[in-house]
Design an enzyme around this catalytic site. Sequence first.
Site, PDB file in Angstrom:
ATOM      1  N   TYR A  58       5.608  -8.265  -0.061  1.00  0.00           N
ATOM      2  CA  TYR A  58       6.152  -6.902  -0.150  1.00  0.00           C
ATOM      3  C   TYR A  58       6.873  -6.544   1.142  1.00  0.00           C
ATOM      4  O   TYR A  58       8.034  -6.107   1.121  1.00  0.00           O
ATOM      5  CB  TYR A  58       5.027  -5.906  -0.426  1.00  0.00           C
ATOM      6  CG  TYR A  58       5.465  -4.471  -0.250  1.00  0.00           C
ATOM      7  CD1 TYR A  58       6.318  -3.864  -1.177  1.00  0.00           C
ATOM      8  CD2 TYR A  58       5.032  -3.716   0.841  1.00  0.00           C
ATOM      9  CE1 TYR A  58       6.728  -2.552  -1.012  1.00  0.00           C
ATOM     10  CE2 TYR A  58       5.441  -2.401   1.014  1.00  0.00           C
ATOM     11  CZ  TYR A  58       6.292  -1.825   0.082  1.00  0.00           C
ATOM     12  OH  TYR A  58       6.707  -0.518   0.268  1.00  0.00           O
ATOM     13  N   LYS A 118      -2.335   5.748  -8.755  1.00  0.00           N
ATOM     14  CA  LYS A 118      -2.357   4.581  -7.872  1.00  0.00           C
ATOM     15  C   LYS A 118      -3.732   3.941  -7.740  1.00  0.00           C
ATOM     16  O   LYS A 118      -3.869   2.855  -7.170  1.00  0.00           O
ATOM     17  CB  LYS A 118      -1.829   4.978  -6.484  1.00  0.00           C
ATOM     18  CG  LYS A 118      -0.368   5.395  -6.492  1.00  0.00           C
ATOM     19  CD  LYS A 118       0.110   5.819  -5.108  1.00  0.00           C
ATOM     20  CE  LYS A 118       0.123   4.664  -4.132  1.00  0.00           C
ATOM     21  NZ  LYS A 118       0.679   5.074  -2.812  1.00  0.00           N
ATOM     22  N   SER A 165       9.688   0.283   4.568  1.00  0.00           N
ATOM     23  CA  SER A 165       8.240   0.371   4.743  1.00  0.00           C
ATOM     24  C   SER A 165       7.836   0.007   6.164  1.00  0.00           C
ATOM     25  O   SER A 165       8.415  -0.897   6.772  1.00  0.00           O
ATOM     26  CB  SER A 165       7.539  -0.589   3.767  1.00  0.00           C
ATOM     27  OG  SER A 165       6.157  -0.693   4.053  1.00  0.00           O
TER      28      SER A 165
END
Length: 315
Positions: free
Chosen positions: A139, A175, A116
């Site tokens: 995350y 989402k 990411s």
Amino acid sequence: MIIVTGGAGFIGSNLVAALNARGMTDILVVDDLYEGRKCLNLSDCDFTDYREYDDFIDLVRRGHDFGPVEAVFHQGACSDTTEWDGRFVMARNFEYSRSLYEWTTARSVPLIYASSASVYGMGPDFVETREAEHPLNMYAFSKFVFDQYVRARTSASQVAGLRYFNVYGPREGHKDGMASVARHFSAQIETTGQCKLFEGTDGYANGEQRRDFIHVDDVVAVNLWLMDNPQVSGIFNCGTGRSQTFNDVADAVIGWHGQGNKHYVAFPAHLQGRYQSFTEADIAALRRAGYTAAFMPVEVGVPRYLDAIAKTRES
């Protein structure tokens, strides 16, 4: 067989559809369908098996033989950037990925995994070097730690990580609030006739904050190129290499709808100092590795996305 973790999610389901377009249907889809709406992402896809996320990794850790595996696309993760249960995030993201790494490398199976761009934090540099990496939440930290784990090891088989930037496109309807701004802008035009953008911040004018927006079809193309080139390993940025403004995205949405306007709202106080006003992938490493295809600008990608939404509704 191809294994796709997170196969019912946004990028994973687009990968399954793209593999189908190549005539490949011997696919094991791995996901957590607690959020059952994700099943709709696979309703037009063909695959031969499904495993729940936890059941699959239990089999992996016990050394299960899934038969001949051509590649593993590891897209599954806890992607909630507001989740601060560190043990949960590390178990879901890092420890899961580490187990897959050990399983694939022991069997010489290519592993192509999702990292990411969040590992870069606030930037300002977005290049695949340790100096540029400053994760700001659990995350991002979990992705950063697995990248570190991969860097510290050598493998005879392919191990490739892709640091996704701002991905948008079909199959992200589940989402909700985490969906792309293109989807949110389109919904806002349909309901109120106005796209809501932030007023200026960090020296940027109204709506002129810039991100590297990449269409999911381009993301899938990079993944498949890696599968086609198993000699390529490493960690690579997966963006267009060109930042564009939120105004650009809004203009593309308004142009597609043929109506609407932009409305600027006050920048939220709780995001001050924690908001990426600029991201732009340095894709030099990906180009050096041999990837030559062009990436869609939002002027092309957003209408393509909205066409796909409209087609889905019609069907």
